[in-house]
Write an enzyme that holds these catalytic residues in place. Structure first.
Site, PDB file in Angstrom:
ATOM      1  N   SER A  78     -29.280 -22.950 -21.188  1.00  0.00           N
ATOM      2  CA  SER A  78     -29.032 -24.030 -20.215  1.00  0.00           C
ATOM      3  C   SER A  78     -29.976 -23.832 -19.037  1.00  0.00           C
ATOM      4  O   SER A  78     -29.936 -22.791 -18.387  1.00  0.00           O
ATOM      5  CB  SER A  78     -27.595 -23.972 -19.678  1.00  0.00           C
ATOM      6  OG  SER A  78     -26.668 -24.114 -20.715  1.00  0.00           O
ATOM      7  N   GLU A 110     -30.234 -22.850 -13.477  1.00  0.00           N
ATOM      8  CA  GLU A 110     -29.348 -21.759 -13.895  1.00  0.00           C
ATOM      9  C   GLU A 110     -30.075 -20.415 -14.019  1.00  0.00           C
ATOM     10  O   GLU A 110     -29.601 -19.424 -13.477  1.00  0.00           O
ATOM     11  CB  GLU A 110     -28.664 -22.172 -15.209  1.00  0.00           C
ATOM     12  CG  GLU A 110     -27.328 -21.503 -15.436  1.00  0.00           C
ATOM     13  CD  GLU A 110     -27.477 -20.238 -16.219  1.00  0.00           C
ATOM     14  OE1 GLU A 110     -26.657 -19.337 -16.065  1.00  0.00           O
ATOM     15  OE2 GLU A 110     -28.436 -20.140 -16.996  1.00  0.00           O
ATOM     16  N   ARG A 135     -20.812 -19.111 -13.459  1.00  0.00           N
ATOM     17  CA  ARG A 135     -22.242 -18.742 -13.450  1.00  0.00           C
ATOM     18  C   ARG A 135     -22.665 -18.032 -12.161  1.00  0.00           C
ATOM     19  O   ARG A 135     -23.790 -18.180 -11.693  1.00  0.00           O
ATOM     20  CB  ARG A 135     -23.140 -19.973 -13.665  1.00  0.00           C
ATOM     21  CG  ARG A 135     -23.031 -20.596 -15.042  1.00  0.00           C
ATOM     22  CD  ARG A 135     -23.508 -19.647 -16.133  1.00  0.00           C
ATOM     23  NE  ARG A 135     -23.629 -20.317 -17.412  1.00  0.00           N
ATOM     24  CZ  ARG A 135     -22.634 -20.463 -18.301  1.00  0.00           C
ATOM     25  NH1 ARG A 135     -21.422 -19.976 -18.045  1.00  0.00           N
ATOM     26  NH2 ARG A 135     -22.862 -21.068 -19.446  1.00  0.00           N
TER      27      ARG A 135
HETATM   28  N1  EPU Z   1     -23.723 -34.007 -23.302  1.00  0.00           N
HETATM   29  C1  EPU Z   1     -24.402 -35.210 -23.421  1.00  0.00           C
HETATM   30  N2  EPU Z   1     -25.762 -35.168 -23.611  1.00  0.00           N
HETATM   31  C2  EPU Z   1     -26.452 -34.012 -23.677  1.00  0.00           C
HETATM   32  C3  EPU Z   1     -25.765 -32.790 -23.541  1.00  0.00           C
HETATM   33  C4  EPU Z   1     -24.387 -32.819 -23.348  1.00  0.00           C
HETATM   34  O1  EPU Z   1     -23.811 -36.269 -23.350  1.00  0.00           O
HETATM   35  O2  EPU Z   1     -27.667 -34.071 -23.847  1.00  0.00           O
HETATM   36  C5  EPU Z   1     -22.264 -34.029 -23.118  1.00  0.00           C
HETATM   37  C6  EPU Z   1     -21.558 -33.580 -24.401  1.00  0.00           C
HETATM   38  O3  EPU Z   1     -21.364 -34.626 -25.270  1.00  0.00           O
HETATM   39  C7  EPU Z   1     -20.244 -33.055 -23.848  1.00  0.00           C
HETATM   40  C8  EPU Z   1     -20.620 -32.489 -22.507  1.00  0.00           C
HETATM   41  O4  EPU Z   1     -21.874 -33.073 -22.150  1.00  0.00           O
HETATM   42  O5  EPU Z   1     -19.335 -34.096 -23.631  1.00  0.00           O
HETATM   43  C9  EPU Z   1     -20.673 -30.975 -22.467  1.00  0.00           C
HETATM   44  O6  EPU Z   1     -21.626 -30.480 -23.383  1.00  0.00           O
HETATM   45  P1  EPU Z   1     -21.429 -29.055 -24.117  1.00  0.00           P
HETATM   46  O7  EPU Z   1     -20.027 -28.910 -24.631  1.00  0.00           O
HETATM   47  O8  EPU Z   1     -22.565 -28.899 -25.032  1.00  0.00           O
HETATM   48  O9  EPU Z   1     -21.502 -27.970 -23.008  1.00  0.00           O
HETATM   49  P2  EPU Z   1     -22.381 -27.854 -21.699  1.00  0.00           P
HETATM   50  O10 EPU Z   1     -21.508 -28.172 -20.542  1.00  0.00           O
HETATM   51  O11 EPU Z   1     -23.643 -28.610 -21.864  1.00  0.00           O
HETATM   52  C10 EPU Z   1     -21.832 -25.345 -21.248  1.00  0.00           C
HETATM   53  C11 EPU Z   1     -22.608 -24.070 -20.979  1.00  0.00           C
HETATM   54  C12 EPU Z   1     -23.223 -23.516 -22.256  1.00  0.00           C
HETATM   55  C13 EPU Z   1     -22.101 -23.277 -23.269  1.00  0.00           C
HETATM   56  C14 EPU Z   1     -21.338 -24.589 -23.494  1.00  0.00           C
HETATM   57  C15 EPU Z   1     -20.139 -24.436 -24.401  1.00  0.00           C
HETATM   58  C16 EPU Z   1     -23.430 -24.200 -18.697  1.00  0.00           C
HETATM   59  C17 EPU Z   1     -24.620 -24.354 -17.800  1.00  0.00           C
HETATM   60  N3  EPU Z   1     -23.671 -24.297 -20.008  1.00  0.00           N
HETATM   61  O12 EPU Z   1     -22.763 -26.300 -21.699  1.00  0.00           O
HETATM   62  O13 EPU Z   1     -23.851 -22.287 -21.940  1.00  0.00           O
HETATM   63  O14 EPU Z   1     -22.610 -22.777 -24.478  1.00  0.00           O
HETATM   64  O15 EPU Z   1     -20.842 -25.105 -22.225  1.00  0.00           O
HETATM   65  O16 EPU Z   1     -19.090 -23.843 -23.704  1.00  0.00           O
HETATM   66  O17 EPU Z   1     -22.328 -23.996 -18.212  1.00  0.00           O
HETATM   67  C18 EPU Z   1     -25.947 -21.338 -21.236  1.00  0.00           C
HETATM   68  O18 EPU Z   1     -25.427 -21.098 -20.156  1.00  0.00           O
HETATM   69  O19 EPU Z   1     -27.148 -21.033 -21.478  1.00  0.00           O
HETATM   70  C19 EPU Z   1     -25.189 -22.060 -22.251  1.00  0.00           C
HETATM   71  C20 EPU Z   1     -25.756 -22.478 -23.373  1.00  0.00           C
END
Ligand code: EPU
Length: 342
Positions: free
Chosen positions: A239, A335, A165
């Site tokens: 995000s 972000e 990012r």
């Molecule tokens: N989780 C929770 N509770 C929540 C949200 C997430 O427990 O409310 C846990 C999920 O269960 C999982 C982990 O957190 O174990 C990761 O969640 P997820 O796979 O949804 O991905 P993320 O880390 O929340 C990142 C990116 C997203 C991208 C996804 C998929 C960033 C800031 N965000 O999200 O990007 O789509 O991975 O690769 O790095 C964006 O930047 O706008 C965006 C949507």
């Protein structure tokens, strides 16, 4: 080139927040970009480059300058050999339409970046990444107007210093360049496992065993549609926080206290912790704070439900940052970029 004045930024950012921009100018060629910057410089007016407005937060005071609305189009195959294809894309193209086109051509490399809102020119700025791919993996170079040198130039991938990012466009050189085109290197070969866990889970649930970029695009679009609110219905900027990157000592310490804490290994013995999980554990998921809703399906996303202005967003943000800090001793960071007076 049309120059409009007193334009509400609320209508140009997906968080639907922000006062007026003094001027707004849609540009459709690199020459128009150069001439806009020259005029702005002569009149001592700052310039801010806006694409789809899906990763930008505007403030109530608006912007006392000119917002350059990037509308530069173009999609051109520069070369094509047995294994790879070089594609040059205008910065104002809609990113997801670019992904769709490359997937239709049977190419792989950006299919997991499907359904991300915004423009192609914005992709390198925050090094968009999702479901196991980031634009840094396929980006070759970026064409820019350099406002310091008043000239067009091309920056290589290395010069852009992309990491999680991050790029120079939002870091050390923020405000200096306007991206006019990007060049990507994509592949004829089909994508191969291992896939990002959530993607593999989707394949398993749907009994999918043949992997093409079209199938991955379909899967990612379905997952995102389920987990992320549609900005057209529920104003948000994706995000709202970056995932947290912590040192090994802190990781070891937290893992002892919270054995279920998810994490991804990073280079240099660092660990990425999903901030959605941190916010969720801190008890904010689904809550309404000062008109900002912490999304119930993904606590990383803040939805502008009824915030009266930027101060409300700032207060909600401060409470979430404090709540996460109190529980984990991690300071999470916003972000989206802020459209502020330079
Ligand atoms: N989780 C929770 N509770 C929540 C949200 C997430 O427990 O409310 C846990 C999920 O269960 C999982 C982990 O957190 O174990 C990761 O969640 P997820 O796979 O949804 O991905 P993320 O880390 O929340 C990142 C990116 C997203 C991208 C996804 C998929 C960033 C800031 N965000 O999200 O990007 O789509 O991975 O690769 O790095 C964006 O930047 O706008 C965006 C949507």
């Amino acid at each position: 080139m049309d120059i409009h004045s007193d334009i509400s930024l609320k209508n140009y950012t997906t968080m639907r927040m922000g006062g007026p921009a003094r001027f707004m100018a849609p540009v459709s060629t690199p020459e128009e970009v150069a001439s806009l910057y020259r005029n702005a410089k002569q009149q001592n007016v700052p310039v801010f480059v806006l694409g789809g407005g899906s990763n930008v937060i505007a403030r109530d005071e608006g912007f006392n300058g000119v917002v350059l609305f990037n509308r530069i189009k173009g999609f051109e195959v520069l070369s094509d050999d047995k294994s790879s294809v070089l594609i040059r894309v205008g910065a104002g193209e809609i990113w997801d339409e670019v992904v769709a086109r490359t997937v239709d051509m049977g190419l792989s490399g950006i299919e997991a970046l499907s359904a991300i809102p915004g423009t192609a020119g914005a992709a390198p700025v925050q090094n968009i990444g999702a479901y196991g791919q980031e634009v840094a993996d396929t980006l070759v170079s970026v064409e820019v107007y350099d406002s310091h040198q008043d000239k067009m130039t091309t920056l290589t991938l290395e010069m852009c210093q992309l990491s999680y990012r991050y790029s120079i466009f939002r870091g050390d050189e923020a405000g200096r360049y306007c991206i006019t085109a990007i060049t990507l290197k994509l592949y004829h070969a089909a994508p191969k496992p291992p896939f990002y866990a959530a993607l593999q889970q989707y394949f398993d649930n749907n009994h999918i065993t043949i992997y093409t970029s079209a199938i991955i695009r379909e899967a990612v679009t379905a997952i995102r549609t389920d987990k992320l609110p549609d900005p057209a219905q529920r104003p948000n900027a994706g995000s709202f926080f970056k995932n947290a990157i912590i040192e090994k000592w802190q990781y070891d310490d937290l893992k002892e206290q919270f054995p279920d804490m998810p994490s991804y290994d990073m280079p240099e013995e660092k660990f990425k912790i999903p901030t959605g999980w941190l916010i969720d554990q801190a008890g904010f998921r689904g809550q309404l704070l000062h008109g900002m809703r912490v999304h119930d399906k993904n606590a990383l996303v803040l939805i502008n439900e009824s915030a009266l202005g930027y101060a409300d967003l700032a207060q909600a943000r401060a409470e979430i940052i404090q709540g996460v800090y109190d529980m984990f001793h991690i300071t999470i960071e916003q972000e989206p970029l802020e459209l502020v007076q330079g």
